[in-house]
Structures are given as C-alpha cells and as structure tokens.
Scaffold this active site. Structure first.
Site, PDB file in Angstrom:
ATOM      1  N   ASP A 171       0.860  -1.195   0.000  1.00 45.03           N
ATOM      2  CA  ASP A 171       0.000   0.000   0.000  1.00 45.03           C
ATOM      3  C   ASP A 171       0.892   1.240   0.000  1.00 45.03           C
ATOM      4  O   ASP A 171       2.122   1.121  -0.086  1.00 45.03           O
ATOM      5  CB  ASP A 171      -0.952  -0.015   1.208  1.00 45.03           C
ATOM      6  N   HIS A 214      -2.683   3.448  -4.531  1.00 46.03           N
ATOM      7  CA  HIS A 214      -2.176   2.850  -3.278  1.00 46.03           C
ATOM      8  C   HIS A 214      -0.796   2.241  -3.507  1.00 46.03           C
ATOM      9  O   HIS A 214      -0.502   1.148  -3.022  1.00 46.03           O
ATOM     10  CB  HIS A 214      -3.157   1.797  -2.758  1.00 46.03           C
ATOM     11  N   GLU A 219      -9.625   3.263  -5.113  1.00 49.92           N
ATOM     12  CA  GLU A 219      -9.188   4.607  -4.719  1.00 49.92           C
ATOM     13  C   GLU A 219      -7.967   5.072  -5.506  1.00 49.92           C
ATOM     14  O   GLU A 219      -6.914   5.320  -4.937  1.00 49.92           O
ATOM     15  CB  GLU A 219      -8.899   4.615  -3.214  1.00 49.92           C
ATOM     16  N   THR A 224      -5.512  -2.011   8.881  1.00 46.28           N
ATOM     17  CA  THR A 224      -4.749  -1.851  10.125  1.00 46.28           C
ATOM     18  C   THR A 224      -4.131  -0.459  10.309  1.00 46.28           C
ATOM     19  O   THR A 224      -3.102  -0.333  10.970  1.00 46.28           O
ATOM     20  CB  THR A 224      -3.644  -2.926  10.216  1.00 46.28           C
TER      21      THR A 224
HETATM   22  C1  ACM Z   1     -11.009  -0.057   0.295  1.00 47.66           C
HETATM   23  O1  ACM Z   1     -11.546  -0.002   1.406  1.00 47.66           O
HETATM   24  N1  ACM Z   1     -10.359   0.995  -0.179  1.00 47.66           N
HETATM   25  C2  ACM Z   1     -11.049  -1.260  -0.529  1.00 47.66           C
END
Ligand code: ACM
Length: 499
Positions: A171, A230, A294, A436
């Site tokens: 991420d 991400h 996103e 998390t």
């Molecule tokens: C997500 O919660 N961005 C998959």
C-alpha cells in the site's frame, strides 16, 4: 452448538471418549486430516492418537459422496466409534474442526490440561457450506504483522471453517512482499519514517511456509498487490514508475487516499508483470488480487505522457486508463492460469474476467453481477472490522464513521435476498476486512476480529442460521472456546498511530 451452525445436526444417544488407547484409521487422501486432528488435539490432551487399521476414529474420503461438494462432511459420533466422511480432503479438514468444538473447550488450550475427560456427545451431522469463498482480509501493509501471527490467524480462520486468508501486502504506507527483481521494494518501500517509524517485510521462505501451513488447514492464501493507486511505497523505491520524472517520494506517512499513482508507460506494465510473476511463484492460489481501488486520476490528467497514452489507445479521457491498466495485468494473470480479483467501488465497468469485491455498497456488486462478474461481497457496513464493534467509549480508537456490530455482520449474509437469482448465482461468498491503520499489534487485531468473524463465518457457511435461535446461544458456548484459545476479549490499550 457449533459455529458455523451445521446444516443438519441431530443429537444421538451416548458419548465418545478419546483416551490414550484411541487410534485413528485413515489412509490415502484422509491422512492429512488425521495429521491435523493429531496436531490440533496434542497440545492440550497429550493424546497420541496413533494410526491403526483397527482405529475407532475413522476418516474416509469417498468421491461417491458427491452431494457433500468440496468442503462438506458427514460426522457420526457414537459410543464406540467416530466416523468422519467427505467427498474431498478439504471436507475432512472442516469435520476435524467440528470435532474440536464438540470436545470440552479446554481441548483448545495451547498448554497441557489434565483431569478433563475428552468426551464428545453422540451426534449425527451432515454439513455442507453454502458459499465457497469464506474469507478474511488482513492488511499487513499499514502495520506489518509477524508471520507467527499470520499462522495463528490462519488457525483461527480454520477453526471457524473460513477458507481464504487474503493478504493485503502492499500500500502507500509499506511494501511487504519480497521481489528479487526489485529489492528496493522492501528495502526502501518497507520502511516508513514519520513520527512513528515502522518497517517490516516477509521473506519468500516465510510466505511459502505460510502457504503450506494454511493448505494443511484447508485455507488458501490470496495475495493482493495494489495497483495502479495505493502504490506510493513502490514509487518511493522506484520513482521512475511514477508520472513525474525526477521526483523523489517518501513512503507515505499519512492515512487516506494518496494522489500519487503509478504511471502508464510500458516500463510500469513490465514492472507489474515481473512483480506478479514472482507473486505467482510464491502463492499457488487460483485467485490473485490487484487492488484497483481509490485511484485518483489527477496525475494522469496533468501528465503529458499519460494523456498521450490515453489518446494512442483511443480511450478518450485519461480516467479510462484505470480500466485499461487493470485489463492489462488481468490478461497477464489469465495467461498464467490465474483469476484476477479487484475492488469495485462504483457501478462502473471493470475489465471482463475480473472477480470483484464491492466494498462501498452491495448495489455495486449487483451491477457487477449483472454484467457477468463473479462477486465476493465485502460491503464496509457489515464486513469492515476496523470500525469499532460498539459505541462504548472504552473501544479502542478505530476507523471513524460508524459502528459495525456483531448483529450487522451476522445480518448481512452474502447474497442479498432481493437480488434476482441469476445475479445471486454470481456470488462466490463473502469476506471480512481488517484494515490496520489503527491496529499495530496482533492482540488488537484479534480483539477486533472476534467474535465478529465468527458471525461472518456462520452466515457464509449456513445462511439459514438464525440470530436468536442458532447463533446467539451457540456464541455463549463459543466464548469459552475463544477464551481457551486466548483470543483477547477486552479492549487492548490504544496503539500509537499516524495522523
Ligand atoms: C477499500 O476499502 N479501499 C477497498
């Protein structure tokens, strides 16, 4: 009072007691389940559970029991014998977990227990799951979790007959997947500075070991490598993958949605294929997740190279590069014999052949199912375990914006009742998400996961399980089991987080 609630359960007279002399009869495809039974019962009971052709605990795989499917099993416990049968080895592994729940909760202890008769009630069970995907996602990118915890978490999933551990490995805030061709991904991308420095990455050997450990328990580890958004940790390691030549970026030290995303030049697609190639080598899972959520398109809209690429491809607006990008990596995965998975966050089109996880709203899952996608239901209001489980001020700080309580998780089920049958038939199952950002310790992760994961497992296995008549009374007994497994039941101390 088993969780998940068996599809057919009857109490029959008598009890069966395991003792020093109890032996297991198993051969061929049943040997794995015999080994698992021994491994799981040994720490508390110390019983040898020797293998013998005259054993009274009989484990059988019989392909003729086709009605049991891949994971169903039949279990008969009588005073003199236990008979566990399945059409496939995975069914026996599920039956082993039922045997564990039929025993006194102390059988689940990690330490030797004496003075307890290891006695099970007589039962006749035929138990077949409704959905084939019953999963939990663990985000190891925002906070790295040691592989010892991943193994324990796998055990907890298997105990609830969940069969997928989805690992969110990369991420903006960290890259945890080792890639030999691009060592800086973990060396640079695995290290976060900021007020609370944080780092960690797995070795390929650790991940292969986890995959094997999970397979012995009937759990598939599904890897997720996030793209094209991400991806800030990858951009910190290899800035040339981005949209702004010569720009240096750090591993992100904030939570939220980051504007910096992967570029769309050939080198980036080559990079993704090389990374995924190594991922496939470590993870035999038929499904591979490539994120897709996103992904702001502002950089593509302002980058000359990205705009040119969109024009060359005849895509019109640069935002269409998102679907094109996913389509490219999806094709690579399909050519390797794997099925691509991505998040779906609106009703827009996604490349055909993707299995999708609608996370914002189940209506997006319906739209995708109608377009022919397979769907794994992951709506945040009922499957996101990073939200607090109650409004009690004693709950540790979590994701802002609401409570996801036990009842919401149990109530959601997988395929909504109002979907037409053709769309409902596209639902492979459901999965819980444990992001998390606010969770830095295994104890906190377990506190958030249970008992909500038990509720998800219950309905994913058996949608007919009723909250009042079935799940709630079973949970009262199950709490003693979670205690014996030492799952934290009280709110842990708040953990330090980024802003
Ligand atoms: C997500 O919660 N961005 C998959």
């Amino acid at each position: 009072m088993i969780i998940p609630h068996p599809t057919q359960f009857a109490r029959i007279p008598g009890h069966f007691t395991f003792d020093e002399s109890t032996a297991v009869r198993a051969s061929g495809d049943a040997l794995g389940a015999a080994r698992l039974l021994r491994t799981l019962l040994a720490p508390a009971t110390g019983l040898p559970l020797r293998q013998s052709p005259t054993g009274t605990v009989v484990l059988v795989v019989d392909a003729m029991l086709g009605g049991l499917g891949d994971e169903g099993y039949g279990l008969t416990v009588g005073p003199d014998a236990v008979l566990l049968r399945a059409a496939r080895p995975a069914g026996l592994l599920r039956g082993v977990q039922t045997i564990r729940q039929l025993l006194p909760a102390q059988a689940l202890s990690a330490r030797p227990v004496t003075g307890v008769p290891w006695r099970m009630p007589g039962v006749q069970i035929t138990d077949v799951p409704r959905f084939g995907w019953r999963g939990a996602m663990l985000d190891v990118a925002r906070h790295f979790q040691p592989v010892s915890f991943l193994r324990r978490f796998t055990d907890l999933l298997a105990f609830h007959k969940l069969n997928v551990l989805h690992l969110h490995l990369t991420d903006d805030q960290g890259w945890r997947m080792p890639v030999a061709a691009f060592p800086a991904l973990t060396e640079v991308g695995g290290v976060r500075a900021g007020a609370v420095p944080h780092s960690g990455a797995y070795t390929a050997a650790e991940l292969r070991g986890l995959v094997a450990y999970a397979a012995e328990r009937g759990v598939t580890v599904v890897p997720e490598i996030e793209m094209p958004g991400h991806a800030r940790a990858a951009l910190a390691a290899y800035p040339g993958l981005g949209n702004v030549p010569g720009r240096a970026l750090d591993v992100w030290t904030e939570w939220g949605v980051c504007d910096t995303v992967l570029g769309v030049h050939d080198e980036v697609l080559d990079f993704c294929r090389t990374v995924l190639g190594e991922v496939l080598d470590v993870f035999p899972s038929p499904y591979v997740h490539v994120g897709g959520d996103e992904c702001p398109v502002t950089e593509w809209e302002t980058s000359t190279a990205a705009r040119r690429r969109a024009a060359e491809l005849g895509l019109g607006a640069p935002r269409a590069l998102h679907g094109w990008f996913l389509g490219q990596v999806g094709e690579f995965l399909l050519a390797q014999g794997r099925r691509p998975v991505c998040w779906a966050e609106d009703s827009g089109a996604l490349p055909a052949d993707f299995t999708v996880m609608p996370w914002r709203d189940s209506a997006h899952g319906l739209a995708a199912a109608r377009r022919g996608h397979d769907v794994i239901m992951t709506p945040y209001r009922s499957t996101y375990l990073d939200y607090p489980q109650s409004a009690d001020p004693a709950e540790p700080p979590g994701q802002a914006g609401g409570v996801v309580d036990l009842r919401a998780v149990h109530g959601a089920g997988a395929a909504p009742a109002d979907w037409e049958p053709a769309a409902a038939a596209r639902v492979l199952g459901t999965q819980a998400q444990l992001w998390t950002e606010y969770v830095s310790t295994p104890a906190h992760a377990e506190y958030l996961a249970f008992p909500r994961l038990a509720a998800l497992a219950d309905r994913a296995w058996n949608p007919a399980s009723d909250w009042s008549a079935d799940f709630s009374p079973a949970l009262r007994l199950h709490e003693a089991r979670l205690d014996a497994l030492r799952v934290p039941r009280r709110s842990p101390a708040p953990t330090t987080t980024l802003r």
